[in-house]
Design an enzyme around this catalytic site. Structure first.
Site, PDB file in Angstrom:
ATOM      1  N   GLU A   1       0.772  -1.274  -0.036  1.00  0.00           N
ATOM      2  CA  GLU A   1      -0.167   0.147  -0.130  1.00  0.00           C
ATOM      3  C   GLU A   1       1.013   1.226   0.198  1.00  0.00           C
ATOM      4  O   GLU A   1       0.697   2.150  -0.573  1.00  0.00           O
ATOM      5  CB  GLU A   1      -0.942  -0.017   1.181  1.00  0.00           C
ATOM      6  CG  GLU A   1      -1.933  -1.264   1.192  1.00  0.00           C
ATOM      7  CD  GLU A   1      -1.445  -2.398   2.010  1.00  0.00           C
ATOM      8  OE1 GLU A   1      -2.051  -2.827   2.762  1.00  0.00           O
ATOM      9  OE2 GLU A   1      -0.305  -2.521   2.030  1.00  0.00           O
TER      10      GLU A   1
ATOM     11  N   CYS B   1      -2.803  -3.587   7.039  1.00  0.00           N
ATOM     12  CA  CYS B   1      -2.393  -3.896   8.543  1.00  0.00           C
ATOM     13  C   CYS B   1      -2.795  -2.741   9.263  1.00  0.00           C
ATOM     14  O   CYS B   1      -3.082  -1.565   8.700  1.00  0.00           O
ATOM     15  CB  CYS B   1      -0.981  -4.234   8.671  1.00  0.00           C
ATOM     16  SG  CYS B   1      -0.048  -2.913   8.427  1.00  0.00           S
TER      17      CYS B   1
ATOM     18  N   ALA C   1      18.004 -43.944  -4.503  1.00  0.00           N
ATOM     19  CA  ALA C   1      19.395 -44.154  -4.613  1.00  0.00           C
ATOM     20  C   ALA C   1      19.743 -45.681  -4.829  1.00  0.00           C
ATOM     21  O   ALA C   1      19.030 -46.444  -4.562  1.00  0.00           O
ATOM     22  CB  ALA C   1      20.265 -43.921  -3.065  1.00  0.00           C
TER      23      ALA C   1
ATOM     24  N   SER D   1      23.452 -41.495  -5.443  1.00  0.00           N
ATOM     25  CA  SER D   1      22.221 -40.945  -6.227  1.00  0.00           C
ATOM     26  C   SER D   1      22.388 -39.619  -7.054  1.00  0.00           C
ATOM     27  O   SER D   1      21.346 -38.869  -7.427  1.00  0.00           O
ATOM     28  CB  SER D   1      21.325 -40.365  -4.955  1.00  0.00           C
ATOM     29  OG  SER D   1      21.897 -39.441  -4.023  1.00  0.00           O
TER      30      SER D   1
ATOM     31  N   ARG E   1      13.524 -23.791  -3.485  1.00  0.00           N
ATOM     32  CA  ARG E   1      14.241 -23.555  -2.629  1.00  0.00           C
ATOM     33  C   ARG E   1      13.850 -21.623  -2.315  1.00  0.00           C
ATOM     34  O   ARG E   1      13.738 -21.524  -1.327  1.00  0.00           O
ATOM     35  CB  ARG E   1      15.607 -23.890  -2.658  1.00  0.00           C
ATOM     36  CG  ARG E   1      16.175 -25.039  -2.348  1.00  0.00           C
ATOM     37  CD  ARG E   1      17.375 -25.637  -2.609  1.00  0.00           C
ATOM     38  NE  ARG E   1      18.044 -26.921  -2.494  1.00  0.00           N
ATOM     39  CZ  ARG E   1      19.137 -27.214  -3.072  1.00  0.00           C
ATOM     40  NH1 ARG E   1      19.697 -26.393  -3.384  1.00  0.00           N
ATOM     41  NH2 ARG E   1      19.437 -28.523  -2.985  1.00  0.00           N
TER      42      ARG E   1
ATOM     43  N   ARG F   1      21.658 -21.077  -5.681  1.00  0.00           N
ATOM     44  CA  ARG F   1      22.773 -20.510  -6.344  1.00  0.00           C
ATOM     45  C   ARG F   1      22.512 -20.049  -7.822  1.00  0.00           C
ATOM     46  O   ARG F   1      23.171 -19.351  -8.247  1.00  0.00           O
ATOM     47  CB  ARG F   1      23.708 -21.875  -6.757  1.00  0.00           C
ATOM     48  CG  ARG F   1      24.281 -22.581  -5.109  1.00  0.00           C
ATOM     49  CD  ARG F   1      25.141 -23.708  -5.867  1.00  0.00           C
ATOM     50  NE  ARG F   1      24.435 -24.970  -6.349  1.00  0.00           N
ATOM     51  CZ  ARG F   1      23.617 -25.659  -5.817  1.00  0.00           C
ATOM     52  NH1 ARG F   1      23.620 -25.767  -4.330  1.00  0.00           N
ATOM     53  NH2 ARG F   1      22.889 -26.756  -6.218  1.00  0.00           N
TER      54      ARG F   1
ATOM     55  N   GLU G   1      13.891 -31.493   1.934  1.00  0.00           N
ATOM     56  CA  GLU G   1      14.916 -32.466   1.298  1.00  0.00           C
ATOM     57  C   GLU G   1      15.562 -33.337   2.195  1.00  0.00           C
ATOM     58  O   GLU G   1      16.718 -33.026   2.542  1.00  0.00           O
ATOM     59  CB  GLU G   1      15.652 -31.498   0.562  1.00  0.00           C
ATOM     60  CG  GLU G   1      15.054 -30.646  -0.621  1.00  0.00           C
ATOM     61  CD  GLU G   1      16.207 -29.715  -1.496  1.00  0.00           C
ATOM     62  OE1 GLU G   1      16.668 -30.768  -2.248  1.00  0.00           O
ATOM     63  OE2 GLU G   1      16.160 -28.542  -1.581  1.00  0.00           O
TER      64      GLU G   1
ATOM     65  N   GLY H   1      16.012 -37.836   3.171  1.00  0.00           N
ATOM     66  CA  GLY H   1      16.070 -39.292   2.835  1.00  0.00           C
ATOM     67  C   GLY H   1      14.465 -40.110   2.966  1.00  0.00           C
ATOM     68  O   GLY H   1      13.800 -39.396   3.816  1.00  0.00           O
TER      69      GLY H   1
ATOM     70  N   LEU I   1      12.986 -39.888   7.092  1.00  0.00           N
ATOM     71  CA  LEU I   1      12.596 -38.598   7.530  1.00  0.00           C
ATOM     72  C   LEU I   1      11.386 -38.071   6.389  1.00  0.00           C
ATOM     73  O   LEU I   1      10.371 -37.750   7.102  1.00  0.00           O
ATOM     74  CB  LEU I   1      13.611 -37.398   7.202  1.00  0.00           C
ATOM     75  CG  LEU I   1      13.318 -36.051   8.112  1.00  0.00           C
ATOM     76  CD1 LEU I   1      12.807 -36.240   9.364  1.00  0.00           C
ATOM     77  CD2 LEU I   1      14.477 -35.236   8.035  1.00  0.00           C
TER      78      LEU I   1
END
Length: 362
Positions: A46, A69, A156, A162, A178, A201, A292, A294, A297
């Site tokens: 705004e 707000c 993998a 992998s 990301r 990157r 990200e 295995g 998890l």
């Protein structure tokens, strides 16, 4: 409002932890000013639009993707700015569930005699800020689990190799995911096996000088101080079990010397207590969390009912039965036990397929 939503995307990789917001000012059928929120601590959408419009803002209708707000935070309240500028009407898309706003902005405008309506393209606006809304409404981040796998569901070879199952286009697309996340999370097993950086990157993404945080779940503090995940710019958290804080105290000290913040969480049957982790990340203003990790998890988040979106990059390659499965899932006895997911998007990315899926209710 569609133009305002498009403008909001200008801050999609830089506004964290604030929501993405766009604003368009219209008078006599013409746009007289527009803007978006670029970075926390700088002008909200705004304020940017009002500066762009100057005196022409008086008597204009403001189209805003989120309720203005009404509190003093890093910047002055937007509702008061609209009132002072003399806008004639305000239309917003989605309400702001932040307890410091939650209807207060709309009420402040109405009290000042400015008509204010909400709900225009609300679903589109909510989708644009799903992480911020999840944190405010449910006290945890929006969780996306990303996996790259073979056509037969393997991530993998048996020896852990992998790199690389998926192609360069898929890996470039992961950079996009990301960049749009507040934090990227992995487990200590992945750190030890692959030593990933988990940073952004690709120079195409404007992070506003604030790269996504990186998080390691490391029950027993096995992360070496030389790990690449500690080297890139940005904040790093290492979460360990409460019992691990004292045992390898030298490792905790070394990680802190490398700039990591080491915190403890209750230990679960396997690993750390994930609901406690997400509550802590919400307190740290993490809106969108990308996992990200295995098979163990990834399966733990899914089994706990804590996955909001699953992004799979499927490569046209077969790795065979001895390769590692994408999810460390328990043995099932009937098909009725198998979790069902809904495919909401399927797209080709280079030679691979990107599937976006949503789990059912836990």
């Amino acid at each position: 409002m569609r133009r305002a939503l498009k403008l909001a995307l200008g801050g999609r990789c830089s506004t964290r932890p604030n929501p993405r917001v766009g604003c368009v000012l219209v008078k006599d059928g013409a746009v007289v000013g527009e803007g978006f929120h670029y970075r926390a601590g700088e002008d909200h959408a705004e304020a940017a639009a009002l500066k762009n419009a100057g005196p022409a803002a008086r008597g204009a209708t403001a189209y805003i993707t989120l309720e203005p707000c009404a509190h003093h935070g890093r910047t002055p309240p937007c509702a008061q700015g609209l009132i002072a500028a003399g806008v004639a009407r305000v239309i917003y898309a989605a309400g702001d569930p932040n307890p410091r706003v939650a209807g207060g902005g709309a009420q402040a405008l109405r009290t000042a005699g400015i008509p204010c309506e909400g709900g225009l393209l609300a679903e589109e606006a909510r989708a644009q800020n799903r992480g911020f809304l999840m944190r405010c409404e449910r006290g945890r981040p929006f969780v996306t689990v990303k996996l790259g796998m073979s056509l037969d569901g393997r991530v993998a070879l048996a020896d852990g190799s992998s790199q690389w199952i998926t192609g360069p286009a898929a890996r470039a697309d992961v950079q996009r995911l990301r960049a749009m996340s507040c934090a990227v999370l992995t487990g200590s097993g992945t750190v030890l096996a692959d030593d990933p950086g988990l940073d952004v990157r690709d120079p195409r993404y404007d992070l506003g000088g604030r790269p996504p945080a990186r998080i390691v779940l490391d029950s027993d503090l096995r992360t070496p101080p030389t790990a690449r995940i500690l080297a890139a710019p940005g904040q790093v958290w290492v979460f360990c079990a409460e019992s691990a804080q004292g045992a390898p105290s030298d490792r905790a000290r070394q990680l802190r010397e490398r700039g990591a913040k080491v915190e403890s969480l209750p230990r679960a049957a396997a690993g750390l207590e994930l609901p406690a982790l997400l509550a802590r990340l919400a307190a740290l203003e993490i809106n969108d969390l990308m996992v990200e990790a295995g098979p163990t998890l990834a399966a733990a988040f899914l089994r706990a009912g804590l996955v909001d979106e699953l992004v799979l990059y499927v490569a046209p390659v077969l790795l065979g039965p001895d390769a590692r499965a994408a999810f460390a899932w328990p043995r099932l006895h009937t098909l009725a036990e198998a979790p069902r997911l809904t495919v909401v998007e399927a797209a080709r990315v280079g030679d691979d397929q990107r599937l976006v899926l949503r789990p059912g209710s836990p």
